[in-house]
Design a protein around this motif. Sequence first.
Motif, short mmCIF file in Angstrom:
data_model
loop_
_atom_site.label_atom_id
_atom_site.label_comp_id
_atom_site.label_asym_id
_atom_site.label_seq_id
_atom_site.Cartn_x
_atom_site.Cartn_y
_atom_site.Cartn_z
N ARG A 1 0.84 -1.21 0.00
CA ARG A 1 0.00 0.00 0.00
C ARG A 1 0.87 1.25 0.00
NH1 ARG A 1 -1.68 3.60 3.79
NH2 ARG A 1 -3.64 4.70 3.35
N ASP B 1 -7.62 -3.94 -2.07
CA ASP B 1 -7.85 -2.92 -1.05
C ASP B 1 -7.57 -1.53 -1.58
OD1 ASP B 1 -8.59 -4.87 0.74
OD2 ASP B 1 -6.71 -4.85 1.88
N THR C 1 -10.41 -0.53 -3.93
CA THR C 1 -11.68 -0.45 -3.21
C THR C 1 -11.69 0.68 -2.18
OG1 THR C 1 -12.02 -2.83 -3.50
CG2 THR C 1 -13.33 -1.73 -1.79
N ASN C 2 -10.62 0.79 -1.41
CA ASN C 2 -10.61 1.73 -0.29
C ASN C 2 -9.95 3.07 -0.61
OD1 ASN C 2 -11.85 -0.22 1.42
ND2 ASN C 2 -9.86 -1.19 1.76
#
Length: 262
Positions: free
Chosen positions: A113, A200, A203-204
């Motif tokens: 991330r 993630d 999506t986030n």
Amino acid sequence: MVALGIQPAHFTPPQLHSRPKQRTFTRIIRCGIAEPSGEPAPLGQKTKYNDGWFEKVFMTLFAWKMEKFAAPVNTGMQSKEKGWFEYDYESFVDVSKRVMQGRTRLQQQQVVREVLLSMLPPGAPAQFRKLFPPTKWAAEFNAALTVPFFHWLVGPSEVVEVEVGGVKQRSGVHIKKCRYLENSGCVGMCVNMCKIPTQDFFTNEFGLPLTMIPNFEDMSCEMVYGQAPPPFEEDPVSKQPCFADICSMANPNSTVCPKLQA
């Protein structure tokens, strides 16, 4: 954020799709494959690639970003930092393996991330949300972009029709034989360093749901834009065993890949 609903995605096999091939992004991108057939090698054989400057730029950028999180190279002597075009795919995968060392599953995902965020200019996720709200058009557009821009990482792919929330749309991407999984041979790397953090992130961070469905039988993968991913505990990958015969980090005595349990 507008939710598109968590519904099973139904795939239309690429070879059976009846829509005329009018858009170039629906064709398989061959990604410099050096195989005589121009297709990924059969299961059990490693696909040969001829990477050009485009692929090596991405390999270098990601490897450099990941290197600061990676364990030192175990060579007994200080390694020289690689320059532009000196990274190949094997060295990129090696950096990924060293990132995993000494980290839990969640810590590995957090590194990815941070690397992805570091590749973007400030405010990029917010701008992405404005440009690409979670609509059918946004899902299809991002699927189309995935084919040319992800080919350096995963190999040849093509846009396919899927069903999301009862609506058929061309927001699926079929990866014929994932290069990352093929070269690493590691279930944990596939899940912790690619599938989960990519899901993630879209999506986030971007607000566009994405589900990735790797097939560990043939090393293919389906990406479904617009489909919200399930919780990890409910995802079939959470119970996946190691590739005991090809993974250097495998534990053949475990029914589930240890990297998925940490």
